[in-house]
Design a protein around this motif. Structure first.
Motif, mmCIF file in Angstrom:
data_model
loop_
_atom_site.group_PDB
_atom_site.id
_atom_site.type_symbol
_atom_site.label_atom_id
_atom_site.label_comp_id
_atom_site.label_asym_id
_atom_site.label_seq_id
_atom_site.Cartn_x
_atom_site.Cartn_y
_atom_site.Cartn_z
ATOM 1 N N GLU A 1 2.819 -49.803 -7.356
ATOM 2 C CA GLU A 1 2.714 -48.293 -7.400
ATOM 3 C C GLU A 1 4.118 -47.992 -7.919
ATOM 4 O O GLU A 1 4.027 -46.812 -8.659
ATOM 5 C CB GLU A 1 2.507 -47.668 -6.129
ATOM 6 N N SER A 2 5.236 -48.593 -7.555
ATOM 7 C CA SER A 2 6.409 -48.260 -8.181
ATOM 8 C C SER A 2 6.213 -48.499 -9.714
ATOM 9 O O SER A 2 7.067 -47.818 -10.434
ATOM 10 C CB SER A 2 7.455 -49.287 -7.631
ATOM 11 N N TRP B 1 4.874 -45.631 -11.232
ATOM 12 C CA TRP B 1 5.922 -44.566 -11.232
ATOM 13 C C TRP B 1 6.655 -44.666 -12.494
ATOM 14 O O TRP B 1 7.052 -43.825 -13.093
ATOM 15 C CB TRP B 1 6.609 -44.411 -10.056
ATOM 16 N N LYS B 2 7.310 -45.858 -12.321
ATOM 17 C CA LYS B 2 8.147 -46.112 -13.631
ATOM 18 C C LYS B 2 7.574 -46.075 -14.852
ATOM 19 O O LYS B 2 8.195 -45.546 -15.635
ATOM 20 C CB LYS B 2 8.845 -47.724 -13.453
ATOM 21 N N THR C 1 7.121 -42.450 -15.631
ATOM 22 C CA THR C 1 8.538 -41.720 -16.140
ATOM 23 C C THR C 1 8.632 -42.132 -17.622
ATOM 24 O O THR C 1 9.334 -41.201 -18.441
ATOM 25 C CB THR C 1 9.686 -42.371 -15.280
ATOM 26 N N TRP D 1 2.503 -35.717 -11.570
ATOM 27 C CA TRP D 1 2.382 -36.939 -11.433
ATOM 28 C C TRP D 1 3.661 -37.917 -10.626
ATOM 29 O O TRP D 1 3.167 -38.869 -9.960
ATOM 30 C CB TRP D 1 1.893 -37.629 -12.768
ATOM 31 N N ARG D 2 4.714 -37.126 -10.806
ATOM 32 C CA ARG D 2 5.896 -37.986 -10.068
ATOM 33 C C ARG D 2 5.699 -37.743 -8.537
ATOM 34 O O ARG D 2 5.673 -38.826 -8.003
ATOM 35 C CB ARG D 2 7.388 -37.319 -10.532
ATOM 36 N N TYR D 3 5.224 -36.718 -8.275
ATOM 37 C CA TYR D 3 4.986 -36.410 -6.683
ATOM 38 C C TYR D 3 3.751 -37.442 -6.395
ATOM 39 O O TYR D 3 3.871 -38.097 -5.063
ATOM 40 C CB TYR D 3 4.740 -35.123 -6.238
ATOM 41 N N TYR E 1 2.307 -40.216 -7.482
ATOM 42 C CA TYR E 1 2.929 -41.536 -7.306
ATOM 43 C C TYR E 1 3.940 -41.934 -6.367
ATOM 44 O O TYR E 1 3.819 -42.873 -5.687
ATOM 45 C CB TYR E 1 3.058 -42.342 -8.703
ATOM 46 N N SER E 2 4.763 -41.017 -6.260
ATOM 47 C CA SER E 2 5.837 -41.181 -4.853
ATOM 48 C C SER E 2 4.956 -41.221 -3.585
ATOM 49 O O SER E 2 5.257 -42.207 -2.760
ATOM 50 C CB SER E 2 6.666 -39.976 -4.949
#
Length: 486
Positions: free
Chosen positions: A173-174, A177-178, A181, A456-458, A460-461
């Motif tokens: 999942e990180s 997120w990357k 980004t 999408w940042r929130y 995947y966080s």
């Protein structure tokens, strides 16, 4: 969404590709260095756990010395001359022992069963050959100090492996997120490039119109200079936008292990899932799934383990060794297993500290106080973790509304610019008002893209924290067995 079924090698041969956010995440999960690292870290954790499990099973070991030549001098007393002298001795020996060992998790001791055979050939004196056999011997060794390392490993190692499983999912999942980004870095750069291209085209057209109107006196020189300055600024903005696109394109290619010459056209995910996440449910999922919660349990167990170890070292230590077996020796190999004799050994050792100036007690007290500090730290970390997840849910739910508002603002600003542009062409709006409508339209588009990016940042966080898929409404998982087969 387009599903990427083509290999990375084929991707690298292409020059221009169109990727959605899901495409980029999928390729990253298969081809990126981060994905390679995540998989191998899990494999290492798996074999570490296998090593622990194997340590609880019986082990069969063969120890052999097939060649042992020894030539040395030793001191001996000669009764004929009543003098001490050095005597030369030469021998050749070989031996083999087969042993079966079993660790006892309940007590921390070790049970062993062994058999062996030894041969020695003397080259001095009578030059005789001797054989010694140990048909069977059974023994047990135990440290009677109150500390059982195997018991603590049985509590901690399964937790560590379970944490490794959760960390694999979290790492994936990180990675997503990357990937998001890098994707949105390029999206914003490409949007900025399109805005710059449109700005330059319109600025050039308006400058030409302005020159014509200036000649007939409907546009002042100040307004004409303003149009020219706008055109020059648009050229500079276009140059900067191209540089940014090249930079973020290169970063995305490197992240996805694509050829550096590959050009990616990002498909902007304007449509986002219409979901609202329940904060309490998200916190509950995080407490159940997040590897940090397992890590907190591990930290507490390791603190308890250290206290137990230091406590056992503070008092007197006792060790037990017991052995019973059969053995026989003979110069004839055929007799070495006949009528073996009994052999026994019982050894009890005691280590009692008399004067150590409080060193052992001090280590025990330090371990106790460190455990108290660790307990308080663990409790605070848990509270902070829950609060962080709760706040992330609030931010995500608010961001979903922000995306809707940004989309509406983008539509309104675009329509407002079109009206202002048409009115400018017929001379109903001056340059300043037209330029302001254009700035509003460009800012609205940038805000819209940023709102989608933050959404999408929130999202995947939250997936990283909770290991939960809120779109399909199910916990996240990984194909552990498939990873171990590759």
């Amino acid at each position: 969404m387009l599903i990427c079924l083509v290999s990375v090698n084929l991707f690298s041969q292409e020059k221009k590709l169109s990727f959605s956010l899901d495409d980029v995440i999928h390729i990253a999960s298969e081809a990126s260095i981060d994905a390679f690292r995540n998989k191998n870290m899990y494999r290492a954790s798996y074999w570490e756990y296998r090593y622990f499990k194997a340590d609880k099973l019986p082990s069969l070991t063969l120890e052999a010395i097939p060649f042992d030549f020894n030539r040395y001098r030793y001191k001996d007393y000669n009764f004929q001359t009543n003098e001490e002298e050095f005597v030369l001795k030469e021998s050749f020996g070989s031996e083999a022992n087969l042993s079966l060992n079993q660790n006892i998790a309940l007590t921390g001791g070790r049970l062993f069963l062994s058999t062996g055979l030894e041969r020695i050939k003397n080259f001095s004196g009578n030059e005789n050959t001797l054989f010694k056999s140990t048909p069977v011997s059974i023994g047990y060794t135990q440290d009677i100090s109150g500390y059982n390392d195997m018991k603590w490993k049985s509590k901690i190692e399964p937790l560590k492996f379970e944490k490794a499983k959760k960390q694999l999912i979290q790492s994936n999942e990180s990675l997503a997120w990357k990937a998001a980004t890098h994707f949105f870095n390029l999206v914003e750069a490409q949007v900025e490039l399109r805005v710059a291209e449109q700005s330059l085209a319109i600025a050039d057209t308006l400058y030409k119109i302005g020159r014509g109107r200036f000649q007939v006196g409907t546009v002042t020189q100040n307004e004409l200079l303003s149009l020219e300055l706008r055109m020059l600024n648009s050229k500079q903005a276009l140059s900067r936008a191209k540089t940014q696109v090249q930079r973020y394109q290169s970063e995305l290619n490197s992240f996805l292990s694509l050829d550096k010459s590959t050009e990616i056209d990002c498909i902007v995910p304007y449509k986002v899932p219409d979901i609202q996440i329940n904060a309490d449910a998200a916190v509950s999922s995080a407490l159940t799934n997040n590897p940090e919660m397992i890590n907190l349990q591990q930290r507490m167990l390791e603190a308890d383990k250290l206290v137990a170890q230091r406590k056992s070292e503070a008092g007197f230590n006792t060790s037990l060794f017991a052995l019973y077996g059969l053995d026989q020796s003979s110069s004839d190999f055929s007799d070495v297993y006949k009528d073996p004799d009994n052999s026994q050994r019982l050894r009890i050792g005691v280590n009692i500290p008399i004067v150590d100036w409080g060193r052992r007690k001090g280590r025990y007290q330090m371990a106790k106080y460190n455990r108290e500090v660790e307990m308080a730290s663990i409790e605070q970390d848990k509270i902070d973790f829950e609060q962080s997840v709760f706040q992330d849910v609030i931010d995500f739910n608010l961001q979903a509304e922000q995306v809707k508002n940004a989309a509406l603002a983008d539509t309104v600003a675009r329509k407002g610019y079109e009206v202002a542009f048409q009115r400018f062409l017929i001379g109903k709006v001056d340059v300043i008002n037209w330029n302001q409508s254009r700035i509003d339209m460009e800012d609205a588009r940038r805000s819209y893209i940023r709102a989608i990016r933050e959404y999408w940042r929130y999202y995947y966080s939250l997936r990283i924290s909770t290991l939960y898929d809120f779109i399909s409404n199910q916990p996240l998982s990984a194909e552990y067995d498939v990873l171990l087969q590759k």
